[in-house]
Structures are given as C-alpha cells and as structure tokens.
Design an enzyme around this catalytic site. Structure first.
Site, PDB file in Angstrom:
ATOM      1  N   HIS A  78       0.840  -1.200   0.000  1.00 28.77           N
ATOM      2  CA  HIS A  78       0.000   0.000   0.000  1.00 28.77           C
ATOM      3  C   HIS A  78       0.870   1.242   0.000  1.00 28.77           C
ATOM      4  O   HIS A  78       1.856   1.320   0.725  1.00 28.77           O
ATOM      5  CB  HIS A  78      -0.937  -0.003   1.216  1.00 28.77           C
ATOM      6  CG  HIS A  78      -2.146  -0.847   0.990  1.00 28.77           C
ATOM      7  ND1 HIS A  78      -3.384  -0.533   1.478  1.00 28.77           N
ATOM      8  CD2 HIS A  78      -2.306  -1.995   0.290  1.00 28.77           C
ATOM      9  CE1 HIS A  78      -4.259  -1.456   1.102  1.00 28.77           C
ATOM     10  NE2 HIS A  78      -3.618  -2.352   0.391  1.00 28.77           N
ATOM     11  N   TYR A 206      -9.418   5.752   6.812  1.00 25.91           N
ATOM     12  CA  TYR A 206      -9.694   6.079   8.218  1.00 25.91           C
ATOM     13  C   TYR A 206     -10.650   7.267   8.204  1.00 25.91           C
ATOM     14  O   TYR A 206     -10.274   8.338   7.711  1.00 25.91           O
ATOM     15  CB  TYR A 206      -8.420   6.494   8.950  1.00 25.91           C
ATOM     16  CG  TYR A 206      -7.419   5.384   9.205  1.00 25.91           C
ATOM     17  CD1 TYR A 206      -6.545   4.951   8.205  1.00 25.91           C
ATOM     18  CD2 TYR A 206      -7.322   4.784  10.456  1.00 25.91           C
ATOM     19  CE1 TYR A 206      -5.612   3.947   8.452  1.00 25.91           C
ATOM     20  CE2 TYR A 206      -6.389   3.780  10.714  1.00 25.91           C
ATOM     21  CZ  TYR A 206      -5.543   3.368   9.708  1.00 25.91           C
ATOM     22  OH  TYR A 206      -4.628   2.369   9.957  1.00 25.91           O
ATOM     23  N   PRO A 297      -5.772   0.323  18.579  1.00 24.52           N
ATOM     24  CA  PRO A 297      -5.386  -0.166  17.248  1.00 24.52           C
ATOM     25  C   PRO A 297      -5.251   0.896  16.140  1.00 24.52           C
ATOM     26  O   PRO A 297      -4.626   0.620  15.124  1.00 24.52           O
ATOM     27  CB  PRO A 297      -6.492  -1.167  16.906  1.00 24.52           C
ATOM     28  CG  PRO A 297      -7.635  -0.810  17.783  1.00 24.52           C
ATOM     29  CD  PRO A 297      -7.061  -0.217  19.020  1.00 24.52           C
ATOM     30  N   LYS A 301      -0.210  -0.354  15.226  1.00 25.69           N
ATOM     31  CA  LYS A 301       1.133  -0.456  15.797  1.00 25.69           C
ATOM     32  C   LYS A 301       1.372  -1.667  16.699  1.00 25.69           C
ATOM     33  O   LYS A 301       2.528  -1.955  17.038  1.00 25.69           O
ATOM     34  CB  LYS A 301       1.460   0.819  16.591  1.00 25.69           C
ATOM     35  CG  LYS A 301       1.613   2.051  15.725  1.00 25.69           C
ATOM     36  CD  LYS A 301       2.803   1.918  14.813  1.00 25.69           C
ATOM     37  CE  LYS A 301       2.860   2.952  13.723  1.00 25.69           C
ATOM     38  NZ  LYS A 301       3.412   2.466  12.472  1.00 25.69           N
ATOM     39  N   TYR A 393       3.543   6.285  10.605  1.00 27.81           N
ATOM     40  CA  TYR A 393       2.678   5.173  10.178  1.00 27.81           C
ATOM     41  C   TYR A 393       3.518   4.104   9.474  1.00 27.81           C
ATOM     42  O   TYR A 393       3.349   2.914   9.716  1.00 27.81           O
ATOM     43  CB  TYR A 393       1.576   5.697   9.250  1.00 27.81           C
ATOM     44  CG  TYR A 393       0.480   4.692   8.984  1.00 27.81           C
ATOM     45  CD1 TYR A 393      -0.738   4.773   9.661  1.00 27.81           C
ATOM     46  CD2 TYR A 393       0.648   3.657   8.068  1.00 27.81           C
ATOM     47  CE1 TYR A 393      -1.746   3.843   9.429  1.00 27.81           C
ATOM     48  CE2 TYR A 393      -0.346   2.727   7.832  1.00 27.81           C
ATOM     49  CZ  TYR A 393      -1.543   2.828   8.514  1.00 27.81           C
ATOM     50  OH  TYR A 393      -2.534   1.907   8.286  1.00 27.81           O
TER      51      TYR A 393
END
Ligand code: FAD
Ligand code: DHB
Length: 400
Positions: A78, A206, A297, A301, A393
């Site tokens: 991704h 998200y 979550p 991580k 991230y």
C-alpha cells in the site's frame, strides 16, 4: 510419587504469538536451543484475526529471516492511506512523503506461516502448556514450571522471555516494587468484521464521522476488513449484519463512491487501551510485545511493536552468547524509548479520529468534534504534518 519431569533448554519463550514465534525463528537460525510454551491450542492460535498492517521494518526483518515468501505472494503493498472527514476523502502518498510503503497482510496469515515454518524446522513448541510459572530469574538457576500431558515439568534455562501478551503471567511475576505500570482506557471500542467481498478501496480509509469512527481495510482482493467505533460496553449480539453495513455505509460514504457489501464471516468487539510497563527486564526475564505494552489499534502499531521488540531482543541474546552482554542490558530502555513514541502516535491518531460521546455536554462535544476537524484539515493540508504522520505510520526505525 515421582516429582516433576526435569528438562533443560537455552531460551524458554512463553507465548506463541507474533513476538514468541518470530523470536523463535531468530534463535533457530543461530542454532540456539529454545522451547515455546503456548497456553492455547494450535487451532485457537490459528483462528485469531487481529491486526493487518506491516511496517516496512517488519517486512524487512521477516525477509532477513527468509520468512517472507507467503507475504510476498499474498501481501498487498500500500502506497498510503486515506483520511476522511466531513464527507471528503484525502490521500496521503507515503512514497512521495517519506519514500516508504506498508504491506497489508493479516496477523492470522503471519502466525500461520511462522508456525508452519517452525513445524518444518522441527522446533520445540508445547501447546496447551498449563499453569506456567516463572522461577528463579533473579538467581543463578532461572526456569519455568508448567504442566503438559506428561504432568508437571521443570524447565531449566538461561533466560525466560515473556511474550505472553497483555493477559499473560510473565509481567505479573515481577514484584510490584520492581515495576510501575501506566495505563489509560478509551471510552469507545472497535467492532471489527471480515466480509467476503472485494475491497471497495485501494488504500485503507480512516474516517471521522459525526456518528463515530469507521475504517475500511482488507485481507486480500476477495476479503474486506472493516471497523466501526462502538461503545465499550456494547454487545456484539446487538449488531446484526444489516445494522453493521448500515453504519459502515453512513460513516464511510462519500459522493460518487459505493461500499460493496458481502457475507460477514467474523465479527467481534475489541476494547481500546494504552498500557506501558516501566521495565521489560527483571533479572533473566525479558518481556516483549503486548506483555510489556498495548496500544489502541488506530495506526496499526500493536503487531509491529511486538516485532520491533524481538528484533532488538533476538540480536541482544545472540550478542550475549558471543560474549557481549551490553545489548541485553540496554534492551528495556531501547525498546521503551521507541515504544513511547509509538504510544504517543497511537493515542494521537485515536483521539483525532474517534467521536468523544463522553464529553459532558453538547457544547463540549461540539468543541471537541470541530477541533478534530481542524486538526484533520491541518494534517491533510500541511506537507510537514503529512510527512510526520507518514513517517510514523510507515514505522520508526527499530534502533535509533
Ligand atoms: P499475542 O499475540 O497476544 O500473543 C501472546 C500469546 O501468549 C498468545 O498466543 C497467548 O495465548 C499466549 N499466552 C498468554 N498467556 C499465557 C500463559 N500464561 N502461558 C503460555 N502462553 C500464554 N493490533 C493492530 O495493530 N491492529 C488491530 O486491528 C488489532 N486488533 C486486535 C484485536 C484483538 C482482539 C487483540 C487482543 C489485539 C489486537 N491488536 C491489533 C494487537 C495485536 O494483535 C497485538 O499487538 C499482537 O498480537 C502482539 O503480539 P504478541 O506476540 O506480543 O502477543
Ligand atoms: C487494520 C487494523 C488496524 O488497527 C489498522 O490501523 C489498520 C488496519 C486491519 O486489521 O486491517
């Protein structure tokens, strides 16, 4: 009456989650004897769904151990994520921002592969190890006592690794005077589903919506993974499949895009917690992964932190065997230094993206929501903020 079975190994690893299984491979490849003690059955271990995003450092570590062939075949590379708010979706391009990618590959597939490779190599793994107790780690004869189908076993070893997750016994075996724990819970939980339907997005979404957070992830080109913010005390029985899809359609909806629905094959509710133990070392006992720290979550991580810990710990154990004990002495401080940055990121992502229904009144709730929208506008419009999010991230280095 005969006493416990007496046995010896080099490293006793408690827990066959991602941390324990990966550490086992690091040791196996260096020829260090070890035994993994797992409380549950093989079937139970393989049935747990959990996390889905691997940082580049996690992928690189698995590759360095030759454990990446299934990941290369089935993992999805991704190039970023979408942040969605006020009905608009904004893409963050990780290669452009920080020159890195992440890989979507489920924890379930990872655990299955790590276990299959252990079985191929003939590793010593005991399932249904009951009543595990850590013994003598501050003295000269550390060990672990447990019960298996032969009865009581006394396993002597050089070092005990607590990779037994948040609810495990190893962290609890430290005397309270030797450890402080810091913890906070959140006033929401995640309802997660697996659905047999092609994902409706290329990268993960998200979304902050007035009714609550929602997320669109995936496991493969045929299987979608989706999450909804729910109240922490909510029962899964109150969420019919129709109600789940309805909430996902509302919260993830943007003009000109449709969320494809399909049969739901798994659904569960996970509470959200931040937790850190003040030390990951006690004599010859070392904690790794969820045994020492938990993150909410959002930001993916948990699994990556477990792998980051065992990358450090594995090298430190090998160095000690080669005569250099400094890595093991520094392990707890080094791992926690990285972990606190990860904690901060996970808490920040969580609070930015969830609706705080617990604020005391409508004015405070409105203030909170609007400041979150302000923050998301800043993050999606500022290059520096996008880079900061992408850097964290995609994953901080295991070692600074
Ligand atoms: P674990 O995977 O918990 O493994 C510990 C192992 O130790 C288990 O197999 C357990 O059975 C065993 N064990 C426990 N006690 C004993 C004992 N006394 N004796 C022997 N063995 C014992 N992270 C994300 O990033 N994204 C997510 O979406 C996400 N979803 C999650 C959903 C759930 C329900 C949970 C619980 C966690 C989730 N996580 C998620 C977190 C992520 O899965 C964990 O961070 C990761 O599993 C940590 O790996 P670990 O090896 O440290 O611990
Ligand atoms: C997944 C889980 C996460 O916590 C996250 O931030 C992204 C993806 C997943 O299960 O796919």
């Amino acid at each position: 009456m005969s006493g416990p079975v007496q046995e010896t190994t080099g490293v006793a690893i408690v827990g066959a989650g991602p941390a324990g299984l990966t550490l086992g491979h690091i040791l196996a490849q260096a020829g260090v004897p070890f035994r993994i003690l797992e409380a549950t059955t093989r079937e139970h271990l393989l049935g747990r769904v959990r996390a889905g995003v691997l940082e580049q450092g996690t992928v690189d570590l698995l590759a360095s151990l030759g454990l990446d062939d299934d990941l290369r075949r089935r993992g999805l590379t991704h190039h970023g994520i979408y942040l969605q708010y006020e009905g608009e979706r904004h893409h963050l391009d990780f290669p452009e921002l920080v020159g890195r990618t992440v890989t979507v590959y489920g924890q379930q597939a990872l655990v299955a592969h790590l276990l299959a490779e252990h079985e191929r190599a003939g590793s010593d793994i005991v399932f249904e190890a009951a009543d595990v107790q850590v013994r003598g780690v501050t003295g000269s004869s550390p060990g672990v006592r447990y019960r298996d189908d032969r009865g009581e076993v006394e396993l002597a070893c050089d070092v005990v690794i607590g990779a037994d997750g948040y609810h495990g016994v190893c962290r609890r075996s430290l005397p309270p005077s030797e450890q402080v724990t810091w913890e906070r819970t959140y006033p929401y939980a995640w309802l997660g589903i697996l659905a047999e339907v092609e994902p409706s997005t290329d990268d993960l979404v998200y979304a902050l919506h007035r009714e609550g957070f929602a997320m669109h992830s995936m496991r493969s080109r045929q299987v979608s993974r989706l999450y909804l913010q729910v109240a922490p005390d909510e029962s899964i029985d109150d969420w019919s499949d129709a109600r789940i899809w309805d909430a996902l359609q509302t919260r993830l909806g943007v003009d000109g895009w449709t969320l494809a629905e399909g049969p739901i094959t798994e659904k569960s509710i996970t509470p959200m917690r931040s937790f850190v133990a003040s030390t990951l070392a006690h004599g010859r006992l070392f904690l790794a992964g969820d045994a020492g720290h938990i993150v909410p979550p959002t930001g993916a991580k948990g699994l990556n932190s477990a792998i980051a810990d065992v990358a450090l710990l594995g090298q430190a154990l090998l160095d000690e065997r080669a005569g250099d004990p400094t890595g093991l002495a520094r392990y707890s401080d080094q791992a926690l230094s990285r972990q606190w940055k990860v904690q901060q990121f996970s808490q920040w992502m969580t609070e930015m993206l969830h609706v705080h229904h617990d604020e005391p009144d409508a004015s405070a709730r409105g203030f909170r929501y609007r400041s979150q929208v302000g923050q998301l506008e800043y993050v999606t419009r500022s290059l520096a903020a996008r880079q900061s999010l992408a850097e964290q991230y995609a994953g901080l280095p295991f070692r600074e």
